[in-house]
Write an enzyme that holds these catalytic residues in place. Structure first.
Site, PDB file in Angstrom:
ATOM      1  N   ASP A 143      31.045 -22.000 -14.666  1.00 12.03           N
ATOM      2  CA  ASP A 143      29.776 -21.849 -13.966  1.00 12.03           C
ATOM      3  C   ASP A 143      28.908 -23.095 -14.073  1.00 12.03           C
ATOM      4  O   ASP A 143      27.979 -23.283 -13.290  1.00 12.03           O
ATOM      5  CB  ASP A 143      29.024 -20.650 -14.557  1.00 12.03           C
ATOM      6  CG  ASP A 143      28.495 -19.717 -13.490  1.00 12.03           C
ATOM      7  OD1 ASP A 143      29.029 -19.741 -12.365  1.00 12.03           O
ATOM      8  OD2 ASP A 143      27.550 -18.970 -13.779  1.00 12.03           O
ATOM      9  N   HIS A 203      19.798 -19.435  -4.951  1.00 15.30           N
ATOM     10  CA  HIS A 203      20.629 -18.279  -5.327  1.00 15.30           C
ATOM     11  C   HIS A 203      19.698 -17.268  -5.988  1.00 15.30           C
ATOM     12  O   HIS A 203      19.270 -17.451  -7.127  1.00 15.30           O
ATOM     13  CB  HIS A 203      21.746 -18.704  -6.282  1.00 15.30           C
ATOM     14  CG  HIS A 203      22.596 -17.555  -6.749  1.00 15.30           C
ATOM     15  ND1 HIS A 203      23.908 -17.388  -6.354  1.00 15.30           N
ATOM     16  CD2 HIS A 203      22.325 -16.506  -7.575  1.00 15.30           C
ATOM     17  CE1 HIS A 203      24.394 -16.297  -6.912  1.00 15.30           C
ATOM     18  NE2 HIS A 203      23.444 -15.746  -7.660  1.00 15.30           N
ATOM     19  N   LEU A 204      19.379 -16.213  -5.259  1.00 13.81           N
ATOM     20  CA  LEU A 204      18.393 -15.242  -5.728  1.00 13.81           C
ATOM     21  C   LEU A 204      19.045 -13.887  -5.938  1.00 13.81           C
ATOM     22  O   LEU A 204      19.494 -13.236  -4.992  1.00 13.81           O
ATOM     23  CB  LEU A 204      17.250 -15.109  -4.709  1.00 13.81           C
ATOM     24  CG  LEU A 204      16.565 -16.412  -4.278  1.00 13.81           C
ATOM     25  CD1 LEU A 204      15.488 -16.123  -3.244  1.00 13.81           C
ATOM     26  CD2 LEU A 204      15.984 -17.151  -5.476  1.00 13.81           C
ATOM     27  N   LEU A 279      14.386  -5.430  -7.333  1.00 14.07           N
ATOM     28  CA  LEU A 279      13.475  -5.836  -6.263  1.00 14.07           C
ATOM     29  C   LEU A 279      13.359  -4.768  -5.178  1.00 14.07           C
ATOM     30  O   LEU A 279      12.310  -4.627  -4.549  1.00 14.07           O
ATOM     31  CB  LEU A 279      13.931  -7.161  -5.646  1.00 14.07           C
ATOM     32  CG  LEU A 279      12.921  -7.724  -4.646  1.00 14.07           C
ATOM     33  CD1 LEU A 279      11.715  -8.303  -5.355  1.00 14.07           C
ATOM     34  CD2 LEU A 279      13.540  -8.753  -3.738  1.00 14.07           C
ATOM     35  N   GLY A 326      22.144 -11.680  -4.039  1.00 15.56           N
ATOM     36  CA  GLY A 326      21.795 -10.342  -3.568  1.00 15.56           C
ATOM     37  C   GLY A 326      20.424 -10.250  -2.929  1.00 15.56           C
ATOM     38  O   GLY A 326      20.249  -9.609  -1.885  1.00 15.56           O
ATOM     39  N   GLY A 328      18.502 -13.045  -1.966  1.00 17.00           N
ATOM     40  CA  GLY A 328      18.427 -14.053  -0.914  1.00 17.00           C
ATOM     41  C   GLY A 328      19.103 -13.621   0.372  1.00 17.00           C
ATOM     42  O   GLY A 328      18.658 -13.964   1.473  1.00 17.00           O
ATOM     43  N   ASN A 330      19.609 -10.331   1.299  1.00 14.72           N
ATOM     44  CA  ASN A 330      19.218  -9.015   1.809  1.00 14.72           C
ATOM     45  C   ASN A 330      17.723  -8.782   1.962  1.00 14.72           C
ATOM     46  O   ASN A 330      17.331  -7.862   2.679  1.00 14.72           O
ATOM     47  CB  ASN A 330      19.793  -7.926   0.891  1.00 14.72           C
ATOM     48  CG  ASN A 330      21.310  -7.861   0.957  1.00 14.72           C
ATOM     49  OD1 ASN A 330      21.872  -7.434   1.951  1.00 14.72           O
ATOM     50  ND2 ASN A 330      21.969  -8.303  -0.108  1.00 14.72           N
TER      51      ASN A 330
END
Length: 401
Positions: A143, A203-204, A279, A326, A328, A330
């Site tokens: 990563d 990347h959110l 969120l 996920g 970012g 949606n």
């Protein structure tokens, strides 16, 4: 038995194993799932998002045996030609993905103090997979490796030199596999040549980070030595004045370990809202007028916009701002609010484009008149890991063409 090779991608967490099986010719996903409750009293395996099935309490090897059983039931087990492992932290020893050997395992172990929960889980998964698939080539994908191109001025902390020299204290960055995949897809979507490009990728998700990609290389990123630095996240505080933490310690008599736990697990969206780290829950509360949910979202958005703007300074040109992860991918609301705060770059959001569902896939969401383009690109870390395994395993497929 299937007549084509497949790649098994394994992501071992501290208490779970996520896995995917991808066709080596197309990198299409054939099967995915998760084994949860590793080393716990209750363990479960779910496939393709289906209902979880109880497993006997077991460790990583037992869970991988259950996964192998699921592959066998679908005539996939004998087709496993390569295995790709996600490894959280490669320190400064790994600048790219590698074929796993004893030397590689020893080097992963050497840097595992930097991410003990995740790296030791990966080492357990690697050892178990080697016993279960002794003839299959296995690859480690880190990563952190995408960010090994950061210059010293971007990765050093303003601390005494000895901490870096003797302890390796520096910024490493995370989400590298996602940022690498999305940056490549962004070049294709925007029609940009790699050597003349500048992107900022957001990347959110429950974990979140920003990455500046100049000419295909990471030149700055928001996470640091650990994933705690940078953006405010679901339960992580992100950037906090260390002096504030020292003051809290003095006032409350909490230890450094206590405060680290608070900053990692009780802060961020959860900490400010007092409601949830999810969120989706907070967006519903936003529309219902919940004051602290609205404040949590505004703080989240402020930090994202500030980091995007700051990361743009590491580029020679700004061709695109890309949302992924996920949230970012949606959240129409978060993308809109962030974009409004980036008007200084001449970014204009197209309302209708922004409201398209993620099922549309890769898509531009900026208006035609926008001075900088903005897009949503669904991340696919499993595909990136599989592509690395295929490349290193020298399986020449259409996916690499």
């Amino acid at each position: 038995m299937t007549e084509f090779p497949v790649v098994l991608v394994i992501n071992c967490g501290s208490s779970s194993i996520k896995f995917s099986v991808l066709d080596a010719a197309s990198c299409d996903c054939l099967l995915n799932g998760v084994a949860e409750g590793i080393n716990a009293e209750r363990a479960f395996l779910s496939l393709n998002g289906g209902e979880p099935v109880a497993l006997a309490p077991r460790g990583y090897e037992g869970a991988l045996q259950a996964i192998a059983g699921a592959l066998a039931q679908r005539d996939l087990i004998d087709s496993v030609a390569l295995i790709g492992h996600r490894v959280a932290h490669g320190g400064d020893l790994f600048t790219e993905s590698v074929i796993i050997s004893e030397e590689v395992i020893n080097n992963i172990r050497q840097v595992s103090s930097l991410a003990p929960l995740h790296n030791y889980a990966s080492l357990s998964g690697i050892a178990s997979a080697q016993r279960l698939f002794p003839q299959v080539m296995q690859v480690a994908v880190f990563d952190t490796s995408f960010h090994q191109t950061l210059a010293p001025e971007a990765f050093l902390y303003g601390l005494p030199w000895e901490y870096y020299q003797n302890l390796g204290v520096r910024r490493y960055g995370f989400h590298g596999t996602s940022h690498r995949y999305v940056s490549r897809r962004a070049l294709a979507l925007l029609g940009l040549p790699e050597q003349e490009s500048g992107l900022v990728i957001a990347h959110l998700g429950n974990g979140a980070s920003i990455c500046a990609v100049r000419n295909g290389r990471s030149v700055d990123t928001s996470m640091g030595m650990t994933p705690l630095e940078g953006l405010m996240m679901g339960t992580r505080s992100g950037d906090v004045d260390f002096g504030a933490m020292a003051w809290i310690a003095g006032e409350t008599r909490q230890t450094l370990s206590d405060l680290e736990r608070v900053a990692n697990t009780a802060s961020g969206l959860l900490g400010i809202s007092g409601l949830s780290s999810d969120l989706r829950v907070l967006e519903q509360a936003w529309h219902e007028g919940h004051a602290r949910a609205r404040l949590a979202i505004k703080t989240f958005v402020h930090r994202i916009a500030r980091h995007i703007a700051g990361h743009a300074a590491a580029l020679q040109r700004l061709d695109g701002i890309i949302f992924t992860g996920g949230i970012g991918e949606n959240s129409v609301l978060i993308r809109r609010l962030v974009s409004e705060r980036l008007a200084v770059f001449g970014l204009e959001m197209d309302v209708a484009r922004n409201q398209q569902p993620n099922s549309v896939g890769e898509r531009l969401i900026s208006a035609d008149a926008s001075r900088v383009r903005c897009a949503v690109i669904p991340t696919n870390e499993e595909r990136m890991i599989a592509l690395d395994a295929i490349r290193l395993g020298r399986i020449h497929t259409a996916a690499l063409a």
